[in-house]
Enzyme design. Structure first.
Site, PDB file in Angstrom:
ATOM      1  CG  ASP A 112       5.061   1.691   4.982  1.00  0.00           C
ATOM      2  OD1 ASP A 112       5.209   2.410   4.002  1.00  0.00           O
ATOM      3  OD2 ASP A 112       5.980   1.731   5.898  1.00  0.00           O
TER       4      ASP A 112
ATOM      5  CE  LYS B  58       2.491   3.948   6.815  1.00  0.00           C
ATOM      6  NZ  LYS B  58       2.664   3.971   5.256  1.00  0.00           N
TER       7      LYS B  58
HETATM    8  P1  NDP Z   1      10.051  -2.322   1.302  1.00  0.00           P
HETATM    9  O1  NDP Z   1      10.119  -3.071   2.548  1.00  0.00           O
HETATM   10  O2  NDP Z   1       9.649  -3.011   0.129  1.00  0.00           O
HETATM   11  O3  NDP Z   1      11.516  -1.775   0.943  1.00  0.00           O
HETATM   12  C1  NDP Z   1      12.416  -1.004   1.840  1.00  0.00           C
HETATM   13  C2  NDP Z   1      13.736  -0.660   1.306  1.00  0.00           C
HETATM   14  O4  NDP Z   1      14.336   0.163   1.967  1.00  0.00           O
HETATM   15  C3  NDP Z   1      14.538  -2.133   1.324  1.00  0.00           C
HETATM   16  O5  NDP Z   1      15.508  -2.109   0.207  1.00  0.00           O
HETATM   17  C4  NDP Z   1      15.327  -1.867   2.831  1.00  0.00           C
HETATM   18  O6  NDP Z   1      16.551  -2.618   2.847  1.00  0.00           O
HETATM   19  C5  NDP Z   1      15.605  -0.202   2.974  1.00  0.00           C
HETATM   20  N1  NDP Z   1      15.563   0.077   4.122  1.00  0.00           N
HETATM   21  C6  NDP Z   1      14.599  -0.161   4.985  1.00  0.00           C
HETATM   22  N2  NDP Z   1      14.603   0.371   6.124  1.00  0.00           N
HETATM   23  C7  NDP Z   1      15.906   0.787   6.274  1.00  0.00           C
HETATM   24  C8  NDP Z   1      17.181   1.578   6.903  1.00  0.00           C
HETATM   25  N3  NDP Z   1      16.478   1.951   7.982  1.00  0.00           N
HETATM   26  N4  NDP Z   1      17.953   2.094   6.599  1.00  0.00           N
HETATM   27  C9  NDP Z   1      18.571   1.678   5.098  1.00  0.00           C
HETATM   28  N5  NDP Z   1      17.520   1.232   4.145  1.00  0.00           N
HETATM   29  C10 NDP Z   1      16.472   0.602   4.740  1.00  0.00           C
HETATM   30  O7  NDP Z   1       9.272  -1.031   1.276  1.00  0.00           O
HETATM   31  P2  NDP Z   1       8.682   0.003   0.384  1.00  0.00           P
HETATM   32  O8  NDP Z   1       9.466  -0.187  -0.637  1.00  0.00           O
HETATM   33  O9  NDP Z   1       7.207  -0.350   0.257  1.00  0.00           O
HETATM   34  O10 NDP Z   1       8.730   1.355   1.128  1.00  0.00           O
HETATM   35  C11 NDP Z   1       9.834   2.275   0.954  1.00  0.00           C
HETATM   36  C12 NDP Z   1       9.610   3.742   1.489  1.00  0.00           C
HETATM   37  O11 NDP Z   1       8.469   3.996   0.578  1.00  0.00           O
HETATM   38  C13 NDP Z   1       8.996   3.799   2.926  1.00  0.00           C
HETATM   39  O12 NDP Z   1       9.491   4.998   3.298  1.00  0.00           O
HETATM   40  C14 NDP Z   1       7.563   3.633   2.720  1.00  0.00           C
HETATM   41  O13 NDP Z   1       6.837   4.092   3.672  1.00  0.00           O
HETATM   42  C15 NDP Z   1       7.402   4.533   1.275  1.00  0.00           C
HETATM   43  N6  NDP Z   1       6.248   4.388   0.680  1.00  0.00           N
HETATM   44  C16 NDP Z   1       5.861   2.911  -0.035  1.00  0.00           C
HETATM   45  C17 NDP Z   1       4.706   2.905  -0.512  1.00  0.00           C
HETATM   46  C18 NDP Z   1       4.217   1.472  -1.040  1.00  0.00           C
HETATM   47  O14 NDP Z   1       3.279   1.560  -1.887  1.00  0.00           O
HETATM   48  N7  NDP Z   1       5.150   0.210  -0.918  1.00  0.00           N
HETATM   49  C19 NDP Z   1       3.684   3.792  -0.852  1.00  0.00           C
HETATM   50  C20 NDP Z   1       4.190   5.345  -0.397  1.00  0.00           C
HETATM   51  C21 NDP Z   1       5.305   5.383   0.226  1.00  0.00           C
HETATM   52  P3  NDP Z   1      16.514  -4.060   3.616  1.00  0.00           P
HETATM   53  O15 NDP Z   1      15.545  -4.885   2.673  1.00  0.00           O
HETATM   54  O16 NDP Z   1      17.913  -4.508   3.974  1.00  0.00           O
HETATM   55  O17 NDP Z   1      15.742  -3.619   5.163  1.00  0.00           O
END
Ligand code: NDP
Length: 444
Positions: A166, A126
């Site tokens: 991510d 990671k």
């Molecule tokens: P994105 O950046 O596309 O979206 C993240 C979302 O979560 C946004 O809506 C963001 O809001 C919100 N968010 C982020 N940090 C916080 C916080 N501290 N408090 C509240 N809301 C928060 O990321 P992904 O959708 O790609 O990833 C989401 C999760 O899934 C993560 O844990 C990631 O590790 C996991 N994941 C992702 C994969 C992938 O293929 N993308 C694969 C496997 C796991 P805002 O825009 O306001 O920051």
């Protein structure tokens, strides 16, 4: 002291001020206790647990870049190459101001077992940086990504370490990083996944984590005599995972009534309008207030609140530690019967235990969100054979992988006398394959 407790104490002592890493190690080791105790002598002699909790390599570097006003900024960056027993390191790059070494280590550690569960030949890693792409111009994001890759390129490659997206690292960032890698190394290879379709990306990679989450959830419900159709679903987050989880849930006949971001959340009793959500988040990169403003049925609330909404199924898809004990209590009180984690470690340990004790079907992220990395591995396969598969082909492979993952963890839980404990099942199934490969490869 038992071997598991000794190793956990060592992790806390040797890795101070990394609470998320401690939490991830504790969660995994606790559920492996029965497996470890059955083989304690051999594992102890080979220091297998000490090796598995210690990254093979940790890279820390600075990333200087220039903003649009000519000001120089410096960010901290990381790549943790955790375990390569079953394949090249594989895992995403997180760009978020909260990123530090402990968070990258927790994610890298989880990734080892997740990647193992997919059944594909990928090790765990990671990386990321405390750079925040939000509010930056495209040129600033490009300047950061190029500087980041100028250093990272020395340590990665299609057969050694293959990063992906991510939080904060989407198609734009992957494109800039890939361009810089190619420019410096002079090779056109599948060094990153999540690439655009015009330069080696895989169809269905964008959708994969969210779709995979729903394929697994559907199978988990089916095996417990339930159906996803007509169920009410709450989702947190509104990024890549949340958007495509929402889309697939609706395709399967469920109604998704919430999404959130880091400032607030939306309740839409008529069901989230996925096309509008994509327009707001993927095209305009705007806040959810814009979604609420464009949709009559939607209510916008500041802060946290998704878990207070009555639902059958909850899918946390934002970030770590976003579903706490009080949230778990609210979900149970409102009749929620299944939780599957789209995000990595979104549920705290006490919340997980509460859900399990109250009969809620609970699938941990390392299994439920493995569709993203599995499809990344399918992207690597396509790059290696210089072919592209159709959307349907990738999607059907993804579905098979997710169904197999569920059965593997269900079987492992049953085999070790913990039927229905999918947290234990996932950790055990993921661990056994890695442990066997590490043992076979000697002390390295
Ligand atoms: P994105 O950046 O596309 O979206 C993240 C979302 O979560 C946004 O809506 C963001 O809001 C919100 N968010 C982020 N940090 C916080 C916080 N501290 N408090 C509240 N809301 C928060 O990321 P992904 O959708 O790609 O990833 C989401 C999760 O899934 C993560 O844990 C990631 O590790 C996991 N994941 C992702 C994969 C992938 O293929 N993308 C694969 C496997 C796991 P805002 O825009 O306001 O920051």
């Amino acid at each position: 002291m038992s071997y598991v407790d000794e190793v956990y104490s060592m992790v806390v002592e040797k890795n101070p001020a990394q609470p998320e890493f401690h939490q991830a190690v504790k969660e995994v080791l606790e559920s492996l206790r029965v497996v470890i105790e059955a083989n304690e002598e051999a594992y102890r002699k080979d220091a297998l647990l000490e090796r598995i909790v210690t990254p093979e390599r940790q890279l820390l570097f600075r990333v200087p870049w220039v903003d649009d006003n000519g000001q120089v900024h410096v960010n901290n960056a990381f790549r943790v190459q955790f375990n390569s027993a079953i394949g090249p390191y594989k895992g995403g790059l997180r760009l978020h101001p909260s990123v530090n070494l402990g968070i990258i280590k927790f994610l890298g550690f989880e990734q080892i077992f997740k990647n193992s569960l997919t059944g594909l030949p990928i090790g765990g890693g990671k990386g990321g940086s405390d750079f925040d792409p939000k509010g930056k111009s495209d040129r600033e994001v490009m300047a950061f990504c190029q500087s980041f890759m100028t250093e990272l390129n020395k340590y990665i490659g299609a057969d050694t370490d293959v990063p992906a997206g991510d939080i904060g690292t989407g198609a734009r960032e992957i494109g800039y990083m890939f361009g810089q890698y190619k420019r410096i190394r002079g090779v056109y290879e599948g060094v990153l996944t999540g690439k655009g379709l015009s330069y080696g990306g895989s169809l269905a990679r964008t959708e994969a984590t969210g779709y995979g989450l729903l394929y697994l959830t559907e199978e988990m419900l089916k095996c417990n005599g339930k159906d996803i159709k007509d169920k009410t679903v709450v989702i947190s987050g509104s990024g890549n995972v949340a958007i495509y989880a929402c889309q697939k849930a609706q395709q399967l006949g469920a109604k998704v009534v919430t999404v959130s971001d880091s400032t607030g959340w939306v309740y839409d009793p008529e069901g989230i309008d996925v096309a509008l959500l994509k327009e707001v988040k993927e095209v305009k990169r705007a806040r959810l207030t814009e979604y609420a403003a464009a949709r009559k049925s939607a209510e916008y609330h500041e802060g946290k609140g998704v878990w207070t909404v009555k639902c059958d199924i909850a899918l946390p898809c934002a970030t770590q530690n976003e579903l706490l004990l009080e949230d778990a209590k609210a979900l149970v009180a409102n009749g929620c019967f299944a939780v599957a984690e789209g995000a990595n470690m979104p549920t705290t340990m006490d919340a997980t235990e509460y859900l399990q004790q109250n009969g809620v079907l609970f699938c941990p992220g390392k299994a439920a969100n493995a569709g993203g990395v599995a499809t990344s591995a399918l992207e690597m396969s396509q790059n290696s054979e210089r072919l592209s598969w159709s959307f349907e082909e990738v999607d059907s492979k993804l579905k098979n992988i997710m169904v197999n993952i569920f059965h593997n963890l269900d079987d492992a839980a049953k085999k070790y006398g913990m039927e229905g404990n999918y947290v234990a099942g996932a950790n055990i199934a993921g661990f056994l394959k890695v442990a066997e490969a590490m043992t076979a490869q000697g002390i390295v």
